[in-house]
Design an enzyme around this catalytic site. Structure first.
Site, PDB file in Angstrom:
ATOM      1  N   PHE A 134      23.535  38.079   4.223  1.00 51.96           N
ATOM      2  CA  PHE A 134      22.639  39.197   3.915  1.00 51.96           C
ATOM      3  C   PHE A 134      21.701  39.532   5.069  1.00 51.96           C
ATOM      4  CE2 PHE A 134      22.907  36.106   0.307  1.00 51.96           C
ATOM      5  CZ  PHE A 134      24.090  36.596  -0.205  1.00 51.96           C
ATOM      6  N   CYS A 135      22.221  39.384   6.298  1.00 51.27           N
ATOM      7  CA  CYS A 135      21.443  39.682   7.520  1.00 51.27           C
ATOM      8  C   CYS A 135      20.178  38.838   7.616  1.00 51.27           C
ATOM      9  CB  CYS A 135      21.092  41.175   7.589  1.00 51.27           C
ATOM     10  SG  CYS A 135      22.512  42.268   7.651  1.00 51.27           S
ATOM     11  N   ASN A 136      20.209  37.646   7.032  1.00 47.77           N
ATOM     12  CA  ASN A 136      19.060  36.742   7.060  1.00 47.77           C
ATOM     13  C   ASN A 136      19.535  35.381   7.551  1.00 47.77           C
ATOM     14  OD1 ASN A 136      16.751  35.169   6.485  1.00 47.77           O
ATOM     15  ND2 ASN A 136      16.211  36.504   4.774  1.00 47.77           N
TER      16      ASN A 136
END
EC number: 2.8.1.9
Length: 767
Positions: A430-432
């Site tokens: 999740f782009c984290n």
């Protein structure tokens, strides 16, 4: 009904807007009719717009005339008034006084974060501190800091909680663990010479988009007033601290109260609030912080005057005018008032309680799941209390699933099966990356070896070296229902929780005395009730295959199966996923004449290639491919292929067939190569003498008609409520199997360790 009564008994005071103008059932029936047969559980990615909201927007845009606000016409004045009202609505949502704050419209939350990073007054004395749980759009600010000689480091923050799960974020109850300091350029000052006149930036999310954990707003004052104490006197704690909150996710249910917490910068996204518009965000900025930003570029709308042929420009004084380059997205801005109308009607506090009740319910049910051997099924990634009164839990439930033996189900497998069940969710990191690595226990070595193994964002490499590379994320919105959560729970139970079964150790598929039946595959074979229904060969990877009654074996599986493939001129392997035209290419091999025949509706005439002749071949190539999955011994395979190429006439035929330049190659040798294991050691994935053609995972793919029939029953149940259209149907050949069996129980083959067809033994490569 009993399950829902039990749920309402525990969460009824929080669920469904009991004191609101509409109940949750009324909201779904009147504003989200399109969700009748869909379970949407990706509100952290993008929440859904209300149908009434869109009707109001359409009516507004079709009855009003909005002109470019950079003018003085009546239509322009109308737009300016709408924009002014919209700015005030954004400030009101965060309880921010216009005396202290301004609202700058951007193209999204990412653009708001970038605006801060590129204009912040960085120096070699500055520090950029950020929590590990941050979106890549926040981590990107690090580039600006490091390029200006500033120091940067990540921190882990642990906040003490009370008995109700609420944070007690006093200075003494917050523990900050600092990661290594990063410096890209040689600093102009030594650490001992750092002074207090630098500007530092601390960035954190109001809600982690990976785990759903909320961070206390008390951190704002703690960092601003006591940075030296929480950083234990570190030289990097000196200077004036400013605070940036990424509220793109958390703002939907708990917007920061800026009348209490003096945050300098808040980034928000409107489609994450109420679904529409996309491509619009805002930066709420303190007036004194705005004065410190150093903007270089100027554009239309940001200047009071400029002269074209000399170095002269006079910028506008207003904060919004100074930072909003070009014409703002005024039609999108005009539509956000219709979204805020929903929030004002339901209230954010009621939405927060409703969403949290669903998240808590789901977590409790998932944690209760056990396999037949007593092992837990779900691993959840958060550290919050399972009480609905907890202020540290948001709308997200992040998880991974385990098999009874402790190995992991791949998250992509979960996502694909969920989609077939009408459930929309999200998987990955999740782009984290910081939160992903933290919660999954991935070291720097793990992350780098995963990259070397070919893993990148959004691919299908979900388990490498025995560890997940991401997670499954379920997230709720203000319109989510108990039924949404219940369907996901039932999906996990039916698809991933093992129950006692008689199909465990193996199965025999007998074909009288012959390895391959010659009296008709349809003959029922043995008392087990299972029989071999069909054999299919796919000579060219991703092209159509052909069925046979019997077929010889080779060291790589069925003879000639997936022995050829098509490559683009850039080296990319062509598949039906990217080149659907490949499905139209039919193939057949005549064993007696040793000829491969290929036909395509895009080509005139049949192409015939002698499989036992080198006359068409014009050279050799070598390339490497990553295997599709982790091997049992903990290694992630890399296969080295030696292939033969064909002459231009054959390549041109296939280029015409698929509509793009490509080349046909044939596997003449393959070998499993060494790669990193989970402890960084080198090893061999399999016997080096074994050979594999271009199959994705194993030499044979077997599927049962009963398993596909069960899948079709599930799909049919999801479409029974449709007023038009026929139920979805999946043919077993959709999965491109080599062997189709019939007569057993659904999914029994998943538990087989080995089987026998005629006098030939097969081993389940996934057992």
């Amino acid at each position: 009904m009993e399950d829902k009564e039990e749920f309402l008994k525990e969460f009824g005071d929080y669920y469904g807007y009991p004191n609101g103008p509409k109940t949750i059932n009324e909201i779904r029936a009147t504003e989200f009719k399109r969700l009748k047969d869909t379970v949407y559980l990706d509100h952290a990615g993008a929440t859904l717009y209300s149908e009434l909201q869109m009707e109001a927007i359409f009516k507004d845009l079709t009855t009003s005339v909005y002109g470019n606000p950079h003018s003085q016409s009546d239509s322009s004045s109308t737009t300016s008034d709408i924009v002014r009202e919209a700015r005030q609505q954004v400030l009101d949502y965060c309880n921010a006084s216009p005396k202290d704050y301004k609202c700058i419209f951007t193209s999204g939350a990412t653009a708001a974060l970038k605006l801060v990073g590129e204009n912040f007054p960085w120096s070699c004395k500055s520090t950029f501190m950020y929590t590990m749980e941050n979106h890549n759009s926040v981590l990107g600010i690090r580039e600006y800091a490091l390029n200006q000689g500033a120091a940067a480091f990540a921190v882990d923050i642990k906040e003490a909680v009370d008995q109700d799960g609420a944070s007690r974020s006093s200075v003494n109850s917050v523990k900050v663990s600092q990661h290594p300091v990063q410096r890209r350029n040689e600093a102009e000052v030594l650490e001992g010479e750092l002074t207090g006149d630098a500007y530092n930036l601390f960035a954190y999310p109001s809600e982690c988009n990976f785990s759903g954990v909320r961070f206390s707003l008390d951190l704002v004052n703690i960092v601003k007033q006591n940075a030296e104490k929480i950083l234990k006197g570190s030289p990097y704690s000196k200077g004036r601290w400013m605070v940036l909150i990424d509220a793109a996710k958390g703002c939907a249910t708990q917007p920061p109260d800026l009348s209490i917490y003096p945050v300098d910068f808040v980034a928000i996204s409107f489609y994450k609030l109420f679904g529409y518009p996309t491509g619009l965000g805002a930066l709420i900025i303190r007036n004194d912080a705005a004065k410190l930003l150093k903007k270089t570029y100027f554009s239309g709308g940001t200047v009071a005057a400029s002269i074209a042929d000399i170095d002269f420009v006079r910028r506008r004084d207003g904060v919004e005018e100074h930072f909003e380059d070009g014409t703002i997205s005024f039609l999108s801005i005009a539509s956000i008032r219709h979204g805020f109308k929903i929030f004002n009607t339901l209230t954010t506090s009621a939405m927060c309680r409703h969403i949290m009740s669903l998240a808590m319910f789901l977590k409790k049910k998932l944690l209760a799941f056990r396999h037949e051997n007593g092992e837990s099924v779900c691993t959840l990634y958060d550290n919050t209390s399972l009480k609905v009164s907890s202020h540290d839990s948001g709308s997200i439930v992040s998880l991974n699933l385990k098999r009874p033996d402790g190995s992991w189900f791949g998250y992509r497998e979960v996502e694909k099966l969920a989609s077939l069940s009408g459930i929309q969710l999200r998987t990955g990191c999740f782009c984290n990356p910081g939160a992903c690595a933290k919660y999954l226990g991935l070291s720097h070595s793990d992350l780098l070896s995963n990259l070397e193994a070919g893993h990148v964002c959004w691919d299908d490499n979900d388990v490498i070296n025995g560890k997940p590379t991401g997670a499954v994320r379920v997230s709720f919105g203000y319109m989510s229902t108990y039924e949404d959560a219940k369907k996901f729970i039932d999906f996990i139970r039916s698809s991933f929780v093992s129950i006692p079964s008689e199909f465990k150790k193996g199965y025999l598929l007998r074909a009288k005395s012959n390895p391959y039946p010659t009296e008709g595959i349809e003959n029922r074979l043995s008392s087990s009730g299972c029989y071999l229904k069909s054999i299919t060969i796919y000579p060219i990877k991703s092209c159509a295959g052909f069925s046979v009654q019997s077929w010889p074996l080779s060291s790589a599986g069925l003879k000639y199966d997936r022995e050829w493939l098509l490559k683009s001129w850039t080296g990319e392997i062509l598949t039906q996923k990217k080149v659907p035209e490949m499905s139209l290419i039919s193939t057949f091999i005549d064993l007696n004449q040793q000829i491969l025949s290929v036909e395509s509706p895009c080509c005139e005439g049949k192409l015939q290639i002698k499989v036992d002749s080198d006359s068409y071949l014009c050279g050799k190539e070598e390339f490497y491919l990553h295997s599709q999955r982790l091997q049992h011994n903990g290694y992630f395979s890399i296969i080295r292929y030696e292939v033969r190429c064909y002459e231009n006439e054959i390549d041109q035929w296939f280029s015409n067939a698929v509509g793009q330049p490509c080349s046909l190659v044939r596997c003449c040798h393959s070998q499993y190569c060494s790669t990193l294991s989970n402890n960084g050691s080198m090893g061999m994935c399999r016997d080096v003498d074994s050979r594999v053609n271009f199959a994705n995972e194993a030499p044979f793919l077997l599927i049962s008609e009963e398993s596909v029939s069960d899948l079709n029953n599930r799909l049919c149940s999801n479409t029974q409520k449709h007023s038009v259209g026929a139920p979805a149907y999946v043919n077993p050949m959709r999965f491109r199997p080599n062997l189709v069996i019939s007569g057993g129980e659904p999914y029994a083959e998943d538990g087989w360790r080995n089987l026998k067809i005629g006098n030939t033994y097969f081993t389940n490569d996934k057992s």
